[in-house]
Scaffold this active site. Structure first.
Site, PDB file in Angstrom:
ATOM      1  N   LYS A 241      65.115  56.106  37.351  1.00 46.21           N
ATOM      2  CA  LYS A 241      65.364  56.947  36.181  1.00 46.21           C
ATOM      3  C   LYS A 241      66.680  56.535  35.517  1.00 46.21           C
ATOM      4  CE  LYS A 241      65.669  61.894  34.939  1.00 46.21           C
ATOM      5  NZ  LYS A 241      65.543  63.288  35.425  1.00 46.21           N
TER       6      LYS A 241
ATOM      7  N   SER B 210      62.516  66.546  33.037  1.00 42.59           N
ATOM      8  CA  SER B 210      63.081  65.413  32.331  1.00 42.59           C
ATOM      9  C   SER B 210      62.678  64.063  32.926  1.00 42.59           C
ATOM     10  CB  SER B 210      64.604  65.547  32.345  1.00 42.59           C
ATOM     11  OG  SER B 210      65.093  65.441  33.681  1.00 42.59           O
TER      12      SER B 210
ATOM     13  N   SER C 173      62.859  69.326  37.019  1.00 40.87           N
ATOM     14  CA  SER C 173      62.605  68.031  36.368  1.00 40.87           C
ATOM     15  C   SER C 173      61.965  66.955  37.237  1.00 40.87           C
ATOM     16  CB  SER C 173      63.909  67.475  35.781  1.00 40.87           C
ATOM     17  OG  SER C 173      64.229  68.152  34.597  1.00 40.87           O
TER      18      SER C 173
END
Length: 498
Positions: free
Chosen positions: A83, A161, A185
């Site tokens: 990420k 997210s 998330s």
């Protein structure tokens, strides 16, 4: 070839690939190439935002040498996506924000250093919501990530997210991915994409080198294709780190060895407060099905109360923005990232203001302003202090449930399956924040939570459930998830359209 190894190598689980690598049935280079080929064909998903194929192949060659020497850790040679919130040395790390454009760290986050130390291969950086603020990956400076699950002509969100991480795993672009979970998330994107993910106990995984959103809530964790894969990845990611003052000095158990599949006599709590008004019938039915599966496995289902859960969302949306406004004050155009072009006569304050107005997207600006407001002198007690007290009460609710012998709590993750990109534009921010209603309690209480895919809804989109566990009991929690995963038998994959 061994079980679970049909299809090209990028579709394998980490566990299957690990065994094939050890047996010499495939090389890390070939496994990595399989993923790189899939990534190159997947631009429509917008999951990978910084590709690192040269680095990946270098790491894969090193992994092959290490495997040949006969003493390689489980993750050696396994290709992962990272990420964009994790700082990776020599590779752009922007947290999906224009304000960090051009930022290339000179250091490695603790999590990525641990993964690379275990021989993992980095395929590239994954899309996300800007500074991890969002539930749809729509606040990203790279544009939204797209859910590989497509059942009509609508492009859907993979959640947020960690939307890029979820999309990449679901589309078999990588064998696993890192995510972070501040209010859901990891768990919500896993639910939207038919993948698994675990948010560990706060302090189990180091936050050092992860771009901060809300420091008392953020926790990194793995996202993958199976519960066993989560156990393998979490074992490599977890552990004490002196560079993170909130990191727990606790031994890391063998999470994979804990997957016995035996939960006889365990007590599963079902919180009454999660039966919220207007919950779709399909999610309610799924929850009932999950209860039956755990009961069939020999667990006892117990109704419990978390009386303060109804205040979790408002408390979260005071505490998280407050911490964000403080954390994001460092992005001012002085030391790194974007700096606005200035007019003659502009002073330092003009530079700060113009840089921040240009660099931050609207959702990040909204949360900074909310956070600054709730921390301001006249409102501190009315908002921030009150939210902190509510947080303590939420934590106490869970402590009382665990003290009464509850081993894990079963709950929905999301109020809906994946919604269309742009669909929330018409909604008020508060309506969008309702996406987090089931997930934020775990972050406020610091508890571990795992998402397990359970089935498809009437539209053909994946839906999942979450299990919340006792602090530091990721091993027991993953075992409960393993039982649920086996009972649900979710093996569906999205049809390839991208």
């Amino acid at each position: 070839m061994s079980m679970g190894m049909t299809g090209s190598a990028n579709t394998w689980t980490i566990a299957a690939a690990r065994d094939a690598l050890r047996k010499g049935e495939i090389s890390a280079v070939d496994l990595t190439m399989s993923c790189l080929t899939a990534i190159d064909a997947s631009d429509a998903l917008n999951a990978f935002v910084h590709k690192t194929p040269e680095l990946a192949l270098d790491q894969a060659r090193a992994a092959d040498a290490r495997i040949a020497s006969g003493n390689a850790p489980d993750l050696c040679g396994i290709p992962l996506g990272i990420k964009d919130v994790f700082c990776t040395k020599g590779v752009p790390s922007q947290a999906a924000s224009n304000i960090l454009k051009g930022f290339v760290p000179e250091y490695e986050s603790t999590v990525t250093a641990k993964l690379f130390g275990a021989g993992a291969v980095m395929l590239g950086k994954l899309n996300m919501d800007e500074f991890a603020m969002g539930s749809a990956t729509e606040s990203s400076c790279y544009g939204p990530a797209v859910n590989p699950w497509k059942v009509d002509d609508v492009l859907r969100t993979p959640g947020g997210s960690s939307g890029g991480s979820a999309a990449a795993v679901a589309a078999d672009l990588c064998l696993g991915a890192t995510g972070t979970d501040t209010g859901g998330s990891i768990r919500q994107p896993a639910a939207f994409t038919g993948t698994v993910g675990i948010k560990p106990t706060y302090g189990r995984v180091s936050r050092w080198g992860i771009v901060a959103y809300a420091s008392s809530l953020d926790q990194a964790g793995p996202m993958g294709k199976s519960v066993r894969d989560l156990a393998i990845m979490l074992g490599a990611m977890a552990g004490h780190d002196a560079k993170d003052s909130t990191s727990a000095d606790l031994a890391v158990p063998d999470f994979e060895a804990a997957l016995t599949g035996d939960i006889r006599g365990k007590k599963i709590g079902i919180p009454a407060e999660y039966r919220i008004e207007g919950i779709p019938a399909e999610i309610d039915a799924l929850w009932a099905q999950g209860r039956e599966m755990l009961r069939d496995a020999g667990a006892e289902i117990v109704d419990i109360s978390l009386p303060h859960a109804k205040y979790a969302l408002p408390a979260y949306y005071v505490i998280a923005p407050a911490e964000a406004s403080s954390n994001l004050a460092r992005y001012d155009g002085v030391r790194y990232g974007h700096r606005a072009a200035l007019a003659a006569g502009d002073g330092i304050t003009d530079m700060y203001e113009k840089t921040r107005a240009e660099g931050f997207g609207p959702e990040t600006q909204r949360r900074i302003m909310v956070g600054t407001y709730v921390l301001s002198a006249g409102f501190y007690d009315a908002y921030y202090n009150r939210a902190r007290k509510v947080r303590a009460l939420i934590k106490r609710d869970f402590e009382q449930a665990f003290a009464a012998g509850i081993d894990a709590i079963l709950a929905p993750i999301t109020p809906t399956s994946a919604f269309g990109l742009g669909e929330m534009d018409k909604a008020s921010p508060v309506e969008v924040y309702l996406n987090d209603v089931f997930t934020v309690t775990a972050n406020l209480a610091g508890l571990p939570g795992v998402a397990v895919p359970m089935g498809l809804d009437s539209k053909g989109l994946p839906m999942g459930l979450q299990l919340l566990g006792r602090p530091w009991d990721e091993a027991g929690l993953l075992n409960h998830a393993y039982v649920l995963e086996r009972a649900a038998g979710f093996v569906a994959k999205p049809d390839k359209w991208w």
